[in-house]
Design an enzyme around this catalytic site. Structure first.
Site, short mmCIF file in Angstrom:
data_model
loop_
_atom_site.label_atom_id
_atom_site.label_comp_id
_atom_site.label_asym_id
_atom_site.label_seq_id
_atom_site.Cartn_x
_atom_site.Cartn_y
_atom_site.Cartn_z
CE LYS A 125 -1.28 2.05 3.70
NZ LYS A 125 -1.70 2.56 4.99
N GLY A 152 -4.77 7.53 5.98
CA GLY A 152 -3.82 8.39 6.16
C GLY A 152 -3.26 8.97 5.01
NE ARG A 204 -5.33 8.61 11.24
CZ ARG A 204 -5.09 7.25 10.45
NH1 ARG A 204 -5.61 7.02 9.45
NH2 ARG A 204 -3.46 7.23 10.50
CB SER A 255 1.87 10.99 11.45
OG SER A 255 1.79 10.11 10.11
CD GLU A 265 4.11 -0.36 8.61
OE1 GLU A 265 3.93 -1.17 7.75
OE2 GLU A 265 4.00 0.90 8.10
CG HIS A 284 -1.33 4.74 13.76
ND1 HIS A 284 -1.00 3.78 13.07
CD2 HIS A 284 -0.41 5.70 14.07
CE1 HIS A 284 0.27 4.32 12.65
NE2 HIS A 284 0.57 5.22 13.48
NE ARG A 292 -3.32 0.67 13.96
CZ ARG A 292 -2.54 0.43 13.04
NH1 ARG A 292 -1.30 0.72 13.00
NH2 ARG A 292 -3.33 0.28 11.86
NE ARG A 321 -0.65 -1.96 9.42
CZ ARG A 321 -0.38 -2.54 8.28
NH1 ARG A 321 -0.52 -4.07 8.34
NH2 ARG A 321 -0.17 -1.96 7.40
CE LYS A 323 -7.09 2.54 6.90
NZ LYS A 323 -5.74 2.85 6.59
#
EC number: 2.5.1.19
Length: 440
Positions: free
Chosen positions: A29, A103, A131, A174, A325, A352, A356, A397, A422
């Site tokens: 991705k 994102g 976000r 980020s 990630e 995220h 998470r 995830r 996604k």
């Protein structure tokens, strides 16, 4: 907004025996969406092969198409299954941009829209509206763009150019804030001098290295003079035909399946050298006791990664700041290890798709694991686990982490397995075929 509102409950299948399978993994991705942005801003048409077709990448295709880029399949209009894309830059104009939960769309596309003529409006799923976004929007304002709003929904009114120049920003939340500006910066009148001024470093450094490498492949003059600064000279972006590598982060749940069941999983086309953060799973699995081998022919640029699970998983103490990630996969592995593990450097994961850290703490606790949430990570203390509902929080995830735990814990029910679309459409079919040993 959003087209992913349907939620599907899924009873995670238990592996009654060690998993033995070959698992081909679709394209990356991160590479796909960077390649698409660069191709949309290039000086001629380009071909991008091996692309991932998922919700995030289709949202990027939709965004760039709406802004005036033509994206087609190998023989004409784009079809849902096409992974070879022909991208023809066009005159950029204002448009409505749907970000979903991507994102990369909400942070990479606003600089492109600032180069367009007219107003572009951005919105996405409800969870995307919380976000972090203001960092890149404030930076665009400082570079001369007309931006209204600080989070989704927001608008960018372009006049066909962006002044560019020097800008300071805190990108500690980020790495996408940095990459988003770098990808378009060569098209700014004065290029870009970007300085990170946060008290902590920029997370997910490999993703920025990926961006820099792709810019250089596209003929862009880019420098990284210090750990917290980047310079991009103004100039054209050359059209480059690219072949996208498999998504190594998406491969990690399948490799984890070998690790937790004592089985063997083989992933073909694993690159010998890569900027993808997912490649770090090799060292992590070794640290946890697995056998990890990359089988390659002499001189080949890729091979087959082979992971053989140990009898018991060893605990680890890891700084995951550069590879955040991977945290959900690694946390699931730690819950099944022989002792307590500590994962740090990942405070940025609170911004995220969901928080998470809180999500992993809640769901691992629900199945019986001991978890302490730290300022910048998690302490995970294994205990006898039991079945329970597993919330995915619309986070792909988190959903795959539940699938990993469910391999050895009966009764784990993931509430939104469709969130895996996604980045990995068809995940449940791939998982079932892996368990059946049918993947080739």
């Amino acid at each position: 907004m959003g087209d992913n509102d349907q939620v599907s409950h899924w009873n995670a299948p238990v592996a009654g025996t060690p998993v033995h399978a070959v698992v081909p993994v679709p394209g990356s991705k991160s590479l796909t969406n960077r390649a698409l942005v660069l191709a949309a801003l290039a000086d001629a048409p380009a071909r991008v092969s091996g692309t991932l077709r998922s919700r995030d990448t289709d949202l990027m295709i939709g965004a760039l198409t709406a802004l005036g880029t033509r994206i087609e399949g190998p023989s004409g209009p784009l079809a849902p299954g096409d992974t070879e894309l022909v991208v023809t830059p066009g005159r950029l104009h204002g448009a409505d941009v749907e970000c979903g939960l991507a994102g990369t769309v909400m942070r990479f596309v606003p600089p492109v829209a600032a180069l367009a003529t007219g107003t572009s409006t951005f919105d996405g799923d409800p969870a995307a509206r919380v976000r972090p976004q203001a960092t890149v929007l404030d930076a665009l304002r400082a570079l001369g763009a007309d931006v209204t709003g600080d989070s989704l929904p927001f608008s960018v009114s372009g006049a066909g150019s962006v002044r560019g120049g020097r800008v300071e920003m805190d990108a500690s939340a980020s790495s996408q804030f940095v990459s988003g500006l770098l990808l378009s910066a060569a098209r700014f009148d004065d290029g870009l001098e970007l300085v990170h001024v946060g008290r902590s470093g920029v997370p997910s450094g490999p993703h920025i290295e990926m961006t820099l490498a792709m810019l250089r492949e596209s003929g862009v003059s880019v420098e990284h003079p210090t750990a917290s600064s980047w310079r991009v000279a103004p100039g054209p972006i050359s059209a480059v035909d690219r072949v996208v590598e498999p998504d190594l982060s998406n491969a990690t749940p399948f490799l984890a399946a070998a690790a937790v069941t004592g089985g063997t999983v083989r992933v073909p086309r694993w690159p010998v050298s890569t900027t993808q953060p997912g490649d770090a799973i090799r060292g992590i699995l070794r640290d946890m006791g697995a056998s990890v081998t990359l089988e390659t022919a002499d001189g080949a640029d890729h091979g087959t990664l082979v992971v053989v699970g140990p009898e018991r998983l060893s605990p680890v103490d890891l700084d995951l700041s550069a590879i955040g990630e991977l945290t959900p996969t690694v946390a699931a592995l730690c819950a099944l290890a022989t002792g307590p593990s500590r994962l740090t450097g990942i405070a940025h994961l609170r911004g995220h798709e969901t928080d998470r850290l809180a999500a992993l703490a809640a769901e691992l606790t629900a199945v019986g694991c001991g978890v302490t949430e730290l300022d910048d990570g998690l302490e995970i203390t294994p205990a006898p686990l039991h079945g329970a509902p597993w919330r995915a929080y619309a986070d792909h995830r988190m959903a795959t982490a539940g699938a990993i735990v469910g391999l050895v814990v009966p009764g784990v029910e993931v509430d939104d397995i469709d969130s895996t679309a996604k980045t990995m459409p068809g995940f449940t079919t791939m998982w079932a075929e892996m368990l059946a040993g049918r993947m080739t």
